[in-house]
Design a protein around this motif. Sequence first.
Motif, mmCIF file in Angstrom:
data_model
loop_
_atom_site.group_PDB
_atom_site.id
_atom_site.type_symbol
_atom_site.label_atom_id
_atom_site.label_comp_id
_atom_site.label_asym_id
_atom_site.label_seq_id
_atom_site.Cartn_x
_atom_site.Cartn_y
_atom_site.Cartn_z
ATOM 1 N N PHE A 55 -29.147 -1.022 -37.610
ATOM 2 C CA PHE A 55 -29.518 -0.486 -39.049
ATOM 3 C C PHE A 55 -31.086 -0.040 -38.965
ATOM 4 N N ILE A 56 -31.896 -0.826 -38.522
ATOM 5 C CA ILE A 56 -33.378 -0.296 -38.444
ATOM 6 C C ILE A 56 -33.461 1.130 -37.706
ATOM 7 N N PHE A 57 -32.966 1.244 -36.519
ATOM 8 C CA PHE A 57 -32.963 2.217 -35.839
ATOM 9 C C PHE A 57 -32.650 3.630 -36.625
ATOM 10 N N LEU A 58 -31.405 3.429 -37.252
ATOM 11 C CA LEU A 58 -30.749 4.779 -37.933
ATOM 12 C C LEU A 58 -31.727 4.968 -39.122
ATOM 13 N N GLY A 59 -32.206 3.751 -39.696
ATOM 14 C CA GLY A 59 -32.858 4.092 -41.005
ATOM 15 C C GLY A 59 -34.228 4.907 -40.770
ATOM 16 N N VAL A 60 -35.018 4.410 -39.683
ATOM 17 C CA VAL A 60 -36.283 5.024 -39.470
ATOM 18 C C VAL A 60 -36.189 6.462 -38.575
ATOM 19 N N ALA A 61 -35.223 6.331 -37.787
ATOM 20 C CA ALA A 61 -35.085 7.644 -36.805
ATOM 21 C C ALA A 61 -34.399 8.561 -37.608
ATOM 22 N N GLY A 62 -33.460 8.170 -38.660
ATOM 23 C CA GLY A 62 -32.816 9.119 -39.512
ATOM 24 C C GLY A 62 -33.622 9.829 -40.556
ATOM 25 N N THR A 63 -34.792 8.812 -40.843
ATOM 26 C CA THR A 63 -35.941 9.492 -41.969
ATOM 27 C C THR A 63 -36.412 10.492 -41.330
ATOM 28 N N LEU A 64 -36.997 10.188 -40.023
ATOM 29 C CA LEU A 64 -37.790 11.015 -39.361
ATOM 30 C C LEU A 64 -36.998 12.313 -39.078
ATOM 31 N N LEU A 65 -35.691 12.274 -38.595
ATOM 32 C CA LEU A 65 -35.006 13.399 -38.384
ATOM 33 C C LEU A 65 -34.793 14.575 -39.635
ATOM 34 N N TYR A 66 -34.475 13.880 -40.536
ATOM 35 C CA TYR A 66 -34.456 14.496 -41.934
ATOM 36 C C TYR A 66 -35.740 15.374 -42.087
ATOM 37 N N SER A 67 -37.011 14.597 -41.954
ATOM 38 C CA SER A 67 -38.049 15.220 -42.226
ATOM 39 C C SER A 67 -38.457 16.439 -41.266
ATOM 40 N N GLY C 367 -42.514 10.036 -28.764
ATOM 41 C CA GLY C 367 -43.254 8.780 -28.470
ATOM 42 C C GLY C 367 -42.672 7.764 -29.456
ATOM 43 N N LEU C 368 -42.839 8.157 -30.884
ATOM 44 C CA LEU C 368 -42.815 7.463 -31.874
ATOM 45 C C LEU C 368 -41.120 6.854 -31.773
ATOM 46 N N VAL C 369 -40.092 7.770 -31.645
ATOM 47 C CA VAL C 369 -38.725 7.374 -31.592
ATOM 48 C C VAL C 369 -38.582 6.340 -30.495
ATOM 49 N N ASN C 370 -39.117 6.835 -29.315
ATOM 50 C CA ASN C 370 -39.162 5.715 -27.944
ATOM 51 C C ASN C 370 -39.512 4.549 -28.561
ATOM 52 N N PHE C 371 -40.689 4.452 -29.085
ATOM 53 C CA PHE C 371 -41.349 3.427 -29.328
ATOM 54 C C PHE C 371 -40.414 2.242 -30.250
ATOM 55 N N LEU C 372 -40.015 2.875 -31.228
ATOM 56 C CA LEU C 372 -39.027 2.225 -32.244
ATOM 57 C C LEU C 372 -37.958 1.758 -31.565
ATOM 58 N N PHE C 373 -37.223 2.421 -30.361
ATOM 59 C CA PHE C 373 -36.288 1.753 -29.904
ATOM 60 C C PHE C 373 -36.931 0.534 -28.922
ATOM 61 N N ALA C 374 -37.704 0.809 -28.373
ATOM 62 C CA ALA C 374 -38.290 -0.225 -27.698
ATOM 63 C C ALA C 374 -38.844 -1.263 -28.298
ATOM 64 N N GLY C 375 -39.385 -1.286 -29.580
ATOM 65 C CA GLY C 375 -39.702 -2.269 -30.623
ATOM 66 C C GLY C 375 -38.545 -3.120 -30.899
ATOM 67 N N ILE C 376 -37.638 -2.244 -30.949
ATOM 68 C CA ILE C 376 -36.135 -3.071 -31.312
ATOM 69 C C ILE C 376 -35.750 -4.112 -30.156
ATOM 70 N N THR C 377 -35.706 -3.550 -29.093
ATOM 71 C CA THR C 377 -35.335 -4.292 -27.874
ATOM 72 C C THR C 377 -36.458 -5.341 -27.529
ATOM 73 N N GLY C 378 -37.492 -5.109 -28.019
ATOM 74 C CA GLY C 378 -38.597 -6.133 -27.863
ATOM 75 C C GLY C 378 -38.364 -7.367 -28.700
ATOM 76 N N ILE C 379 -37.933 -6.877 -30.062
ATOM 77 C CA ILE C 379 -37.756 -8.233 -30.746
ATOM 78 C C ILE C 379 -36.514 -9.064 -30.359
ATOM 79 N N MET C 380 -35.560 -8.427 -29.642
ATOM 80 C CA MET C 380 -34.318 -8.944 -28.940
ATOM 81 C C MET C 380 -34.870 -9.860 -27.831
ATOM 82 N N LEU C 381 -35.775 -9.338 -27.015
ATOM 83 C CA LEU C 381 -36.296 -10.098 -25.875
ATOM 84 C C LEU C 381 -37.191 -11.328 -26.567
#
Lengths: 311, 203, 562
Positions: A55-67, C367-381
């Motif tokens: 959910f979080i990934f879709l929200g943030v990445a989606g917003t970025l993609l739109y932008s 970099g931002l998108v990759n970091f977002l993904f890594a941050g989420i797996t980080g919370i899982m860890l």
Amino acid sequence: MNIRLILKLAAIAGVMTAISLWVGQLAYTWMPVPASEEALLVDHLFSFLTTLGTFIFLGVAGTLLYSVLFQRAAKYDEGDGPPIEGNLTLEIVWTAIPLVLVIWIAGYSYRIYDEMNILGPMEHMHGGAAIAAPLTLAQSTDAPEAPEAPEAIEVHARQWVWEFYYPAADVTSTELHLPNHRRAKLTLTSEDVLHGFYVPAFRVKQDVIPGRSIDFEFTPIREGTYRLRDSQYSGTYFAAMQANVVVESSADYQQWLTDVAALSPQPGLNPSYDEYQVKVENRDNRPGWKTVEPAPYPLVNYSGASVLPER
Amino acid sequence: MSSVNLDQSLNSTATVHAADHHDEGEHRLFGFIVFLLSESVIFLSFFVGYIVYKTSATDWLPAGVEGLEVREPFINTIVLVSSSFVIYIAERYLHKENLWGFRAFWLLTMAMGSFFLYGQAVEWMGLDFSFTDGLFGGTFYLLTGFHGLHVLTGVLLQGVMLGRSFIPGNYDDGEVGVAATSLFWHFVDVIWIILFILIYVWQ
Amino acid sequence: MTEISIEALSPNREQPVPGEPENWPRFFSFSTDHKVIGIQYIVVAFVFFLIGGFLAMIIRGELITPEADLVDRTVYNALFTMHGTIMLFMWTFPVLNGLANYLVPLQIGARDMAFPRLNAVAFWMVPVFGVILMASFLVPGGPSQSGWWAYPPVSLQNPTGNLINGQFLWILAVALSGISSIMGAVNIVTTIIRMRAPGMTFFKMPVFCWAVMAAQTIQLFGLPALTAGAVMLLFDLSVGTSFFDPATGGDPVLYQHFFWFYSHPAVYVIILPVFGVFSELFPVYARKPLFGYKFVAVSSFVITGLSAIVWVHHMFASGTPGWMRMLFMASTMLISVPTGVKIFAWVATIWGGKIKLGTPMLFALGGLVNFLFAGITGIMLAAVPFDIHVNNTYFVVGHFHYVIYGAAVMGIYAAIYHWFPKMTGRMYYEGLGKLHFVLTFVGVNLNFLPMHPAGLMGMPRRVASYDPEFAYWNVLASLGGFLLGVSTLPFLLNMISSWILGEKAPANPWRAIGLEWLVSSPPPHENFAVIPTVVSEPYGYGKNEPLIASPMASTELTSELS
């Protein structure tokens, strides 16, 4: 606020939720078949985390993609965008919501860990007080197994072979056998360096520390053959330090113990040692550096198979 | 701003340089304090290690060792702590531009520091356990040795400052070297007090 | 004094300033100019990046098949050990030091760092300990094979029995690296605290400088703990003391505490400056102020503070009691909050702007998108029950490579492209830059995404061989790895040819707001003829206010920027 905008956002949020829930269900398939009580708990936690994360990934990445797609500067537009420097309300909200989320996740994880209750005391081996007390809060809710004493097995790790000792039957093996639906209590010791006792199918792991004796418990729930792997890097043949774990019905387990007790000790499985012999006899023609010598074949009643059976 | 006119830029940089010198001294002292804060963490880490080992080890003292003699180290401690006052007096003399007063007390500090080192060496030679004798031996020599290294460095730095005091015009840009060496000495002192309590008092 | 910026009015510089930018031999000398030292750090670090990357290619070559059939197991173990060590100590730390060195004095309006000679000494130590580390390949017994963590007792085993062995050289190199880093940290912290231009209060300072200060603070207070642990390890290894050797009463888990007490904060030393880069770049390429500048600036220090109390999350499956695991789970989860603040701020900065997708922006976005993904797996860890399952598996390897390669390295590339014109006085080739981006972004995801399912299914890390069930993911990962190797080629080509033949760059090719963009490209010897007085906050896009004080200059600036 604009009604149409609110409806649009609600629709997007709805779609995101649906996708997240779906991915959360998919998450169960990314794990090995759950073969222990603990695995069921961990898989639930993982699914929850995956749903939230999606959910979080879709929200943030989606917003970025739109932008990035729809808010690009026009071709010859060298001007600046609107000078928006911040919005205190928004900044507080996006600090507070993650905080709440994180507390929720931590609380849920704490309850799951407590329920798993896998780690026992870690005593220094030559007497002395235990250096760590287990979490003795709410007990496991698995009432049916409570009255039965856990099956006690000793696990001895050395570079680079696992050896198992069943004190009740005075049996040793290089393949771990466990009775189904019965709590197993393993006592982990290492003779030399750090190792890691890890059975992915059970979702349990504990580093084995030389100089300490660590009690470790879990409950298998599914018959089958699984893999035990060394998870804490332990030197040259670390990757080869694996063994099979056979979960069988209580009756079959007792039968196996009886049968095997009658066998006279023979060299157990030791793929590391086999490989080392090849290297020593120079049969593989690959240059390498000097290594610690692997321990020789342990003398055991039962050696077991070296690889998983074909599925 | 870009430098368009080379002459202009050279002129202005020349005048700025003179002002920069005084600032440089202040920068140096600040930087040195930052460095000392960082250095204190290494001692802190050793202290934590010592405490963890002492409270969790099953066999702490090596066989045949009853404990540490406290009397001589205590005398050493008095000498070292007093030397902090002596070096402070030396600094006051320098501040009042009394060079010979400064040098006398500075030299006395060096003597007291050297006495400490001598006392440490004598103690080491009289001990009946070595660096490799278990956790106690290891941590004892590690802590006192590392500290002793810092005392030695302090005395050497003091020697350099003493030598420099004979150079005419040495203090035109301030007394940063002396201030830093003195600060270092106080640091070494405080570390010793903690060390003394941990190793000798808490037995 | 009027400060008229001629460069801004006539973008093509005819006359090179004598003795300066065209004087290339100075890059091979003991220069005390922070701009030269900065570039020296970056170039030397990149050479080691290529070496570490080459080792990775061999590793991926081994792992493309389940058996340990390419190299001997001892060689494989040396490879992954040295890959990690080189990438951390010889690539990420030095290259970020280089960027900080180059940019900080310019961004705060200073002529140089506080201690220029110390700066040079700290740099020249890098090739020295680099050589020592690489020399370990040549001693009997080979390099260290205990992983970049060097956990005892494995790191103490020393099969050859020699005093000078690979592990010894490893510890020596890491210790020297620590000394160099502390010198750099003292320098940068002193510079930022004491040498900001008049008018530049902390809340008028660019976020890159905030981030660098936060990162160097970590170095100052974290590194000594590693030094302490390394000293004790060295004595155990060479002299026979018992600090960590269980056979003689030592405690191997204590080493882990010493090690991770520094090495966890160390990862923030790597990512914080990259966060700073993102904060600098998004405003420029979206033509909007940084959203929530104050929150973003302060969050760097909140991260620094929290980073000191999370280290046990590397030891959730180790000899740690349950209460300790729970405590550190809580603190680890907490650190996602200031990090999230930054991510949301960047998205809000970009949202509604006028976005231009130049190469630096592409790398920053990736970099931002990759970091977002890594941050989420980080919370899982951070969730202990889950971590118990995936600790020491490829899930973790995937996670941290997403952070280090996917976010940090891409951020470093973004910075290099963005400030390349300033540093060299030349423009790079945009086409090659975009190609580099595509290869890198695809390569990162192909290489590191498959590691997550492999870890979930139970593939341990640091293995030279694995059960056949993991083959599929490893083939994908290896293909991604080889792609990443190839991706460095357009970058190298671009850098070298542009520096020699690229179009001359104006002072401010991106029309960005910042003190570094007010001087020529490259800047003159002491940066500023007259130290400017700063009057406004950074990132004033769309606001038409002057950055520095001067009645004449404000009209020049605004005409230049609007």
